[in-house]
Motif scaffolding. Structure first.
Motif, PDB file in Angstrom:
ATOM      1  N   THR A   1       0.858  -1.063   0.008  1.00 29.31           N
ATOM      2  CA  THR A   1       0.065   0.120   0.111  1.00 29.31           C
ATOM      3  C   THR A   1       0.768   1.295   0.002  1.00 29.31           C
ATOM      4  N   ILE A   2       1.647   1.259   0.993  1.00 26.43           N
ATOM      5  CA  ILE A   2       2.433   2.709   1.124  1.00 26.43           C
ATOM      6  C   ILE A   2       3.706   2.666  -0.189  1.00 26.43           C
ATOM      7  N   ASN A   3       3.867   1.677  -0.708  1.00 24.93           N
ATOM      8  CA  ASN A   3       4.706   1.604  -1.908  1.00 24.93           C
ATOM      9  C   ASN A   3       4.044   1.958  -3.442  1.00 24.93           C
ATOM     10  N   ARG A   4       2.603   1.959  -3.048  1.00 26.14           N
ATOM     11  CA  ARG A   4       1.704   2.072  -4.333  1.00 26.14           C
ATOM     12  C   ARG A   4       1.771   0.878  -5.106  1.00 26.14           C
ATOM     13  N   MET A   5       1.896  -0.077  -4.685  1.00 28.66           N
ATOM     14  CA  MET A   5       1.938  -1.145  -5.598  1.00 28.66           C
ATOM     15  C   MET A   5       0.536  -1.970  -5.563  1.00 28.66           C
ATOM     16  N   LEU A   6      -0.378  -1.538  -4.589  1.00 22.86           N
ATOM     17  CA  LEU A   6      -1.682  -1.847  -4.377  1.00 22.86           C
ATOM     18  C   LEU A   6      -2.767  -0.940  -5.225  1.00 22.86           C
ATOM     19  N   GLN A   7      -3.441  -1.328  -6.186  1.00 21.05           N
ATOM     20  CA  GLN A   7      -4.121  -0.615  -6.958  1.00 21.05           C
ATOM     21  C   GLN A   7      -5.757  -1.337  -6.587  1.00 21.05           C
ATOM     22  N   LEU A   8      -6.328  -0.286  -5.579  1.00 27.72           N
ATOM     23  CA  LEU A   8      -7.783  -0.750  -5.113  1.00 27.72           C
ATOM     24  C   LEU A   8      -8.624   0.035  -6.246  1.00 27.72           C
TER      25      LEU A   8
ATOM     26  N   PRO B   1     -12.102   1.822  -6.898  1.00 30.81           N
ATOM     27  CA  PRO B   1     -12.701   3.264  -6.429  1.00 30.81           C
ATOM     28  C   PRO B   1     -13.740   2.907  -5.071  1.00 30.81           C
ATOM     29  N   GLY B   2     -13.831   3.511  -4.070  1.00 32.19           N
ATOM     30  CA  GLY B   2     -14.726   2.848  -2.888  1.00 32.19           C
ATOM     31  C   GLY B   2     -14.368   2.088  -2.080  1.00 32.19           C
ATOM     32  N   LEU B   3     -13.088   1.325  -2.360  1.00 34.26           N
ATOM     33  CA  LEU B   3     -12.559   0.304  -1.439  1.00 34.26           C
ATOM     34  C   LEU B   3     -11.224   0.822  -0.968  1.00 34.26           C
ATOM     35  N   THR B   4     -11.436   1.170   0.540  1.00 35.79           N
ATOM     36  CA  THR B   4     -10.237   1.547   1.018  1.00 35.79           C
ATOM     37  C   THR B   4      -9.271   0.380   1.322  1.00 35.79           C
ATOM     38  N   ALA B   5      -7.856   0.664   1.766  1.00 34.46           N
ATOM     39  CA  ALA B   5      -6.807  -0.193   2.008  1.00 34.46           C
ATOM     40  C   ALA B   5      -7.293  -0.925   3.268  1.00 34.46           C
ATOM     41  N   SER B   6      -7.896  -0.414   4.439  1.00 32.23           N
ATOM     42  CA  SER B   6      -8.338  -0.873   5.519  1.00 32.23           C
ATOM     43  C   SER B   6      -9.460  -2.023   5.290  1.00 32.23           C
ATOM     44  N   GLN B   7     -10.436  -1.684   4.213  1.00 31.94           N
ATOM     45  CA  GLN B   7     -11.390  -2.434   3.988  1.00 31.94           C
ATOM     46  C   GLN B   7     -10.750  -3.718   3.231  1.00 31.94           C
ATOM     47  N   HIS B   8      -9.910  -3.562   2.099  1.00 41.36           N
ATOM     48  CA  HIS B   8      -9.354  -4.707   1.667  1.00 41.36           C
ATOM     49  C   HIS B   8      -8.635  -5.606   2.548  1.00 41.36           C
TER      50      HIS B   8
ATOM     51  N   LEU C   1      -3.763  -9.875  -5.113  1.00 41.35           N
ATOM     52  CA  LEU C   1      -3.355  -8.716  -6.390  1.00 41.35           C
ATOM     53  C   LEU C   1      -3.767  -9.364  -7.372  1.00 41.35           C
ATOM     54  N   ARG C   2      -3.766 -10.524  -7.730  1.00 42.82           N
ATOM     55  CA  ARG C   2      -4.232 -10.965  -9.094  1.00 42.82           C
ATOM     56  C   ARG C   2      -5.652 -10.472  -9.295  1.00 42.82           C
ATOM     57  N   LEU C   3      -6.650 -10.667  -8.447  1.00 42.73           N
ATOM     58  CA  LEU C   3      -7.996 -10.388  -8.367  1.00 42.73           C
ATOM     59  C   LEU C   3      -8.303  -9.054  -8.671  1.00 42.73           C
ATOM     60  N   LEU C   4      -7.333  -7.839  -8.067  1.00 38.31           N
ATOM     61  CA  LEU C   4      -7.307  -6.681  -8.403  1.00 38.31           C
ATOM     62  C   LEU C   4      -7.010  -6.151  -9.791  1.00 38.31           C
ATOM     63  N   GLY C   5      -6.279  -7.126 -10.449  1.00 38.69           N
ATOM     64  CA  GLY C   5      -6.006  -6.967 -12.144  1.00 38.69           C
ATOM     65  C   GLY C   5      -4.728  -5.813 -12.100  1.00 38.69           C
ATOM     66  N   SER C   6      -4.107  -5.635 -10.954  1.00 37.64           N
ATOM     67  CA  SER C   6      -2.916  -4.826 -11.259  1.00 37.64           C
ATOM     68  C   SER C   6      -1.697  -5.462 -11.671  1.00 37.64           C
ATOM     69  N   ASP C   7      -0.776  -4.776 -11.643  1.00 34.67           N
ATOM     70  CA  ASP C   7       0.516  -5.764 -11.982  1.00 34.67           C
ATOM     71  C   ASP C   7       1.171  -6.587 -10.764  1.00 34.67           C
ATOM     72  N   TRP C   8       0.255  -7.505 -10.820  1.00 39.00           N
ATOM     73  CA  TRP C   8       0.372  -8.496  -9.317  1.00 39.00           C
ATOM     74  C   TRP C   8       1.740  -9.196  -9.350  1.00 39.00           C
ATOM     75  N   LEU C   9       2.079  -9.480 -10.518  1.00 41.58           N
ATOM     76  CA  LEU C   9       3.271 -10.579 -10.684  1.00 41.58           C
ATOM     77  C   LEU C   9       4.434  -9.820 -10.189  1.00 41.58           C
ATOM     78  N   ALA C  10       4.683  -8.460 -10.597  1.00 41.44           N
ATOM     79  CA  ALA C  10       5.921  -7.646 -10.385  1.00 41.44           C
ATOM     80  C   ALA C  10       5.806  -7.303  -8.742  1.00 41.44           C
TER      81      ALA C  10
END
Length: 267
Positions: free
Chosen positions: A174-181, A183-190, A224-233
């Motif tokens: 989260t703090i390194n901006r690797m977690l792409q949530l 809209p409407g979903l906060t890091a705490s909720q996730h 991370l894969r479910l979020l569809g971000s650059d999960w593998l990296a």
């Protein structure tokens, strides 16, 4: 463990330092528990059956689910549940336990975990614990079992648990901006959602073959894969921090992914 989002390089450095300590503690536990125990005797190909009357993986899983239900009933932290499971499993690795003692043992592990993880005023009394758990034992029985557990585990009750590692991985992402949530979903909720899924996984003894760091990485990787971000990296970056074996992570990943498919219908 409560993760505090301080932001900046300092937070990341402190988390990584804590991560290294947890992994070192984890390696010590692996060496202690390297002998075959009640679970591997059943799950390994060609293994022997658990003697009649002793705790088997199936019975263990049922009891852990009951602990999860108890956690919700008493409105305790997820950390308390995870700690109770950790203490219970290490004890079962150390001692062959008869089924007739499992209720008392499990509730005792929960009581110990609550004293470690909950605020003092929120630790359930023994009388309430006996009543709510319907464990069939008395407060005195739990006190006796508590001493047995502490002695068998050499008073080392704070072992590395997957949940704390998962929290750190999640915060680093989260703090390194690797977690792409979305809209409407906060890091705490996730994190609460991921924690819920880890709790379900902890109720399955097949995951006891994996170290906490491997299991936590596999869970965060699936998320991370479910979020569809650059999960593998992102997963590789986190993997490098704890030096987890890629082949072992891959095996764990497959197990966790299968569980995620099963959980998708209920979450």
């Amino acid at each position: 463990m409560v993760i505090v989002h301080m932001g900046g390089l300092l937070c990341s450095e402190l988390l990584e330092e804590r991560l290294m300590k947890l992994v070192a503690n984890e390696e010590q536990l692996v060496r202690v528990c390297s002998v075959q125990h009640v679970y591997t005797l059943v799950t390994q190909p060609g293994g022997h059956e658990v003697p009649v009357g002793y705790v088997s993986p199936v019975i263990r899983d049922e009891m852990v689910q009951l602990l999860r239900d108890l956690t919700k009933k008493l409105d305790c932290y997820s950390e308390t549940f995870a700690r109770a499971v950790s203490i219970l499993d290490v004890f079962l690795w150390t001692v062959k336990v008869r089924v007739k003692f499992l209720n008392c043992l499990a509730v005792t592990c929960f009581f110990i975990a609550a004293k470690l993880e909950e605020d003092i005023e929120h630790v359930p009394s023994l009388d309430r614990l006996v009543d709510e758990s319907e464990c069939g034992c008395s407060s005195v029985d739990i006190q006796r079992m508590e001493l047995i557990v502490m002695q068998k585990l050499n008073f080392n009750l704070v072992r590395t648990a997957p949940l704390e590692l998962l929290q750190i991985f999640h915060t680093l992402a989260t703090i390194n901006r690797m977690l792409q949530l979305p809209p409407g979903l906060t890091a705490s909720q996730h994190l609460r959602r991921v924690t819920h899924r880890l709790e379900v996984i902890l109720c399955c003894s097949q995951f006891l073959q994996f170290k906490p760091s491997v299991l936590a990485l596999a869970v965060i990787g699936c998320e991370l894969r479910l979020l569809g971000s650059d999960w593998l990296a992102t997963l590789v970056t986190l993997q490098d921090k704890v030096q987890v074996d890629g082949a072992l992570l891959s095996v764990c990943w497959e197990h966790v992914s299968s569980h995620y498919v099963a959980m998708s219908t209920t979450l």
